[in-house]
Design a protein around this motif. Structure first.
Motif, PDB file in Angstrom:
ATOM      1  N   GLU A  60     -21.183  47.682 -35.593  1.00 56.95           N
ATOM      2  CA  GLU A  60     -21.953  47.248 -34.426  1.00 56.95           C
ATOM      3  C   GLU A  60     -23.436  47.587 -34.611  1.00 56.95           C
ATOM      4  OE1 GLU A  60     -21.881  49.223 -30.307  1.00 56.95           O
ATOM      5  OE2 GLU A  60     -20.372  47.623 -30.160  1.00 56.95           O
ATOM      6  N   VAL A  61     -24.308  46.649 -34.250  1.00 57.86           N
ATOM      7  CA  VAL A  61     -25.751  46.827 -34.399  1.00 57.86           C
ATOM      8  C   VAL A  61     -26.394  46.807 -33.013  1.00 57.86           C
ATOM      9  CG1 VAL A  61     -27.889  45.910 -35.376  1.00 57.86           C
ATOM     10  CG2 VAL A  61     -25.747  45.755 -36.675  1.00 57.86           C
ATOM     11  N   ALA A  62     -27.128  47.870 -32.691  1.00 62.86           N
ATOM     12  CA  ALA A  62     -27.843  47.956 -31.419  1.00 62.86           C
ATOM     13  C   ALA A  62     -29.291  47.550 -31.617  1.00 62.86           C
ATOM     14  CB  ALA A  62     -27.767  49.375 -30.870  1.00 62.86           C
ATOM     15  N   ILE A  63     -29.766  46.596 -30.794  1.00 67.62           N
ATOM     16  CA  ILE A  63     -31.150  46.111 -30.853  1.00 67.62           C
ATOM     17  C   ILE A  63     -31.818  46.515 -29.542  1.00 67.62           C
ATOM     18  CG2 ILE A  63     -32.635  44.115 -31.226  1.00 67.62           C
ATOM     19  CD1 ILE A  63     -30.187  42.658 -32.368  1.00 67.62           C
ATOM     20  N   GLN A  64     -32.868  47.352 -29.630  1.00 70.32           N
ATOM     21  CA  GLN A  64     -33.487  47.900 -28.435  1.00 70.32           C
ATOM     22  C   GLN A  64     -34.993  47.630 -28.431  1.00 70.32           C
ATOM     23  OE1 GLN A  64     -32.193  51.919 -29.337  1.00 70.32           O
ATOM     24  NE2 GLN A  64     -30.876  51.921 -27.509  1.00 70.32           N
ATOM     25  N   ALA A  65     -35.517  47.366 -27.227  1.00 67.21           N
ATOM     26  CA  ALA A  65     -36.954  47.317 -26.993  1.00 67.21           C
ATOM     27  C   ALA A  65     -37.334  48.596 -26.267  1.00 67.21           C
ATOM     28  CB  ALA A  65     -37.330  46.092 -26.171  1.00 67.21           C
ATOM     29  N   VAL A  66     -38.270  49.369 -26.840  1.00 63.45           N
ATOM     30  CA  VAL A  66     -38.549  50.719 -26.364  1.00 63.45           C
ATOM     31  C   VAL A  66     -40.040  50.880 -26.092  1.00 63.45           C
ATOM     32  CG1 VAL A  66     -38.311  53.180 -26.881  1.00 63.45           C
ATOM     33  CG2 VAL A  66     -36.635  51.555 -27.776  1.00 63.45           C
ATOM     34  N   ILE A  67     -40.364  51.533 -24.965  1.00 62.31           N
ATOM     35  CA  ILE A  67     -41.723  51.963 -24.671  1.00 62.31           C
ATOM     36  C   ILE A  67     -41.708  53.481 -24.637  1.00 62.31           C
ATOM     37  CG2 ILE A  67     -43.606  51.954 -22.999  1.00 62.31           C
ATOM     38  CD1 ILE A  67     -42.667  49.246 -22.062  1.00 62.31           C
ATOM     39  N   GLY A  68     -42.317  54.108 -25.634  1.00 62.10           N
ATOM     40  CA  GLY A  68     -42.218  55.565 -25.757  1.00 62.10           C
ATOM     41  C   GLY A  68     -40.785  55.947 -26.080  1.00 62.10           C
ATOM     42  N   ASN A  69     -40.138  56.673 -25.157  1.00 59.61           N
ATOM     43  CA  ASN A  69     -38.726  57.013 -25.307  1.00 59.61           C
ATOM     44  C   ASN A  69     -37.844  56.275 -24.316  1.00 59.61           C
ATOM     45  OD1 ASN A  69     -39.139  58.886 -27.414  1.00 59.61           O
ATOM     46  ND2 ASN A  69     -39.807  60.438 -25.926  1.00 59.61           N
ATOM     47  N   LYS A  70     -38.418  55.322 -23.577  1.00 59.68           N
ATOM     48  CA  LYS A  70     -37.689  54.592 -22.557  1.00 59.68           C
ATOM     49  C   LYS A  70     -37.253  53.231 -23.086  1.00 59.68           C
ATOM     50  CE  LYS A  70     -38.145  52.696 -17.875  1.00 59.68           C
ATOM     51  NZ  LYS A  70     -39.083  52.493 -16.731  1.00 59.68           N
ATOM     52  N   VAL A  71     -35.950  52.954 -23.008  1.00 54.69           N
ATOM     53  CA  VAL A  71     -35.407  51.662 -23.434  1.00 54.69           C
ATOM     54  C   VAL A  71     -35.548  50.681 -22.272  1.00 54.69           C
ATOM     55  CG1 VAL A  71     -33.385  50.422 -24.248  1.00 54.69           C
ATOM     56  CG2 VAL A  71     -33.785  52.767 -25.010  1.00 54.69           C
ATOM     57  N   VAL A  72     -36.282  49.577 -22.494  1.00 57.16           N
ATOM     58  CA  VAL A  72     -36.507  48.594 -21.432  1.00 57.16           C
ATOM     59  C   VAL A  72     -35.611  47.372 -21.586  1.00 57.16           C
ATOM     60  CG1 VAL A  72     -38.866  49.352 -21.041  1.00 57.16           C
ATOM     61  CG2 VAL A  72     -38.421  47.544 -22.702  1.00 57.16           C
TER      62      VAL A  72
END
Length: 545
Positions: free
Chosen positions: A520-532
């Motif tokens: 499984e591959v997780a794709i995340q958009a992050v600002i600092g340490n916060k996942v948006v």
């Protein structure tokens, strides 16, 4: 060379320079204007005044050049020369007297003789600096001949390109004196000493001559093999990294520089503004072992395009490459296309990034951010400034509402709205046209603004912009993580209020593009340490049917 014409009935040698109309190449227009005495303001009388027409005319007015307004395509069935002439008068104030608007057809030749006469009569011939032009012809000619015999050589380099066999070919405008093949000349800006190996005129093909005199525009070859330093201050050469430590400085020239006879110093000419990069983009080879060939290709290409600013850069994901500064998005697109077509380079280009300024501390010291990688050093309390542009949009009246909404969606502020004349065939339904002026953040133009503008106006809108200072902005860095690892080449700086929307679009697109793996591959958009925003690429399962 023309046959005898004009009020004086004498033959004339005309030096003509064609300028590009796209907004990204206004720097090229300003360089051409610096070598001219006058301009022809061409207006298509089936389309009327365009946004780039306004911008280029203002540049000519700033240079103090004589302007001859000309309406073209008067032979077309849908031409409206009277309405177009009224627009020229309203927008530029060019009417009557010596500024009478000429009507021509380049296709049929109608009005061309009158146009050539107007060029000879309305535009002053080149004269030595400080000398007169028209007036008492015989006295002026005698005075010019006497001054020419004693005047030192002085010329402006307004363009340069690279020739495979002759090296750097400089296009020069001679303001004073004369230069011959074999003369020793020097550059005021760089202090380089050069020898003139070849001189010539563009007729329009290069025609070699032995001498260039005051008032003439021609080419000059000095034997230089590189124009890495031949830009108006900073463009064209590879910067950063090693190179040549301890070697003597090679002779160089700079576009906008002044040439003079060696040992005879002169007052330098004004030249023109330095090319300023409006956006930066990363260029990386598709394979790491192709870096050296890409480096050679970039060096050769910047010989012909000195306005490109090049820095070496290394990406964790893409390896070594270059961060290049361009005059605009079209300029970047053309540069990449030439790399692929002329040099057979397969490259990966990152999203264009607009330079930002950071105000540090109470002292308000400024520093520039040229890439998202530089954003990591920006503290929360530091003030961020983004560049703005004054955009001019001309569109049919039917589409004004859509254009206003588009500018509002891209954080625009309206400055002016002017109703132009009703020009047949210039828009949907033949209605009137409107000129809108907006202040827009330059970062908004690095996206899909231009495409959306053409789409919402069915292609009828024209667009032009100019620099308009800096303004505070609330921006954040949006990182993309793949299974917890940040991909630096996908990072971007976006307005805070759009961070979620942009992050969701990117991760959704990534999910569609990436291939599925056995895990499984997780794709995340992050600002600092916060996942948006997040998307999950499910693992490949066994087919047990």
């Amino acid at each position: 060379t023309t046959p005898p014409r004009g009020a004086r009935g004498e033959p004339y040698l005309l030096n003509l320079v064609d300028t590009p109309g796209h907004v990204d190449f206004s720097y090229e227009v300003s360089r051409s204007l610096s070598a001219c005495e006058g301009v022809l303001l061409l207006v298509d009388c089936t389309q009327g005044v365009q946004a780039q027409t306004v911008s280029n005319c203002l540049l000519a007015m700033e240079e103090g050049l004589a302007i001859v307004p000309v309406l073209n395509k008067i032979d077309m069935p849908n031409a409206s020369p009277e309405e177009a002439a009224r627009e020229v008068e309203d927008v530029f104030g060019l009417d009557g007297g010596e500024s009478a608007i000429l009507k021509v057809s380049a296709k049929t030749g109608q009005g061309i003789p009158a146009l050539l006469d107007a060029i000879c009569d309305r535009i002053e011939p080149p004269a030595r600096l400080g000398a007169g032009a028209h007036g008492d012809a015989e006295a002026a000619e005698a005075e010019a001949a006497e001054a020419e015999a004693s005047a030192p050589f002085k010329a402006l380099i307004f363009d340069a390109h690279h020739d495979t066999f002759r090296g750097v070919v400089c296009l020069v405008r001679v303001f004073e004196g004369k230069v011959r093949e074999g003369d020793k000349v020097s550059s005021v800006g760089t202090g380089s000493h050069l020898e003139v190996l070849e001189l010539g005129l563009m007729c329009p093909e290069p025609q070699r001559v032995g001498t260039l005199e005051a008032g003439q525009i021609g080419y000059l070859v000095t034997g230089l093999k590189t124009t890495n330093n031949a830009s108006g201050g900073g463009g064209g050469g590879l910067k950063g990294g090693g190179g040549g430590g301890g070697k003597s400085k090679a002779p160089s020239i700079r576009i906008g520089d002044t040439l003079h006879t060696r040992g005879v110093p002169v007052e330098p000419l004004a030249g023109f503004k330095q090319a300023k990069s409006m956006c930066f983009g990363g260029i990386f080879p598709s394979a790491s072992d192709e870096y050296e060939s890409l480096k050679k290709a970039v060096e050769k290409l910047t010989l012909n395009d000195s306005s490109v600013l090049v820095h070496r850069e290394t990406s964790q994901a893409l390896g070594p490459g270059f961060r290049c500064g361009f005059l605009g998005l079209l300029h970047m697109e053309v540069f990449l296309q030439r790399l692929e077509e002329e040099f057979r380079q397969s490259v990966i280009a990152t999203k264009p990034f607009v330079p930002l300024r950071i105000l540090d501390g109470d002292a308000k010291e400024e520093r520039e951010v040229l890439s998202p990688a530089d954003w990591d050093s920006v503290a929360n309390k530091q003030e961020v400034l983004e560049p703005t542009v004054l955009a001019t949009i001309i569109c049919p009246n039917d589409f004004v509402g859509k254009v206003i909404q588009l500018c509002y969606d891209h954080r625009g502020t309206q400055v002016e709205q002017v109703v132009l004349g009703n020009l047949t065939g210039s828009g949907a339904g033949g209605g009137g046209r409107v000129m809108l002026r907006y202040t827009l953040p330059l970062t908004e133009l690095a996206g899909d603004f231009y495409d959306n503008l053409k789409g919402c106006t069915s292609g009828y809108a024209t667009f032009e912009y100019e620099e308009s200072g800096w303004q505070p902005a609330d921006l954040v860095k949006l990182d993309i993580r793949i299974n917890g690892e940040t991909v630096d080449s996908l990072s971007q700086v976006v307005p805070r209020e759009r961070s979620y929307q942009t992050g969701k679009q990117v991760v959704t697109k990534m999910k569609d593009l990436l291939d599925r793996q056995v895990f499984e591959v997780a794709i995340q958009a992050v600002i600092g340490n916060k996942v948006v925003a997040r998307e999950t690429l499910s693992a490949v399962r066994k087919n047990v049917l």
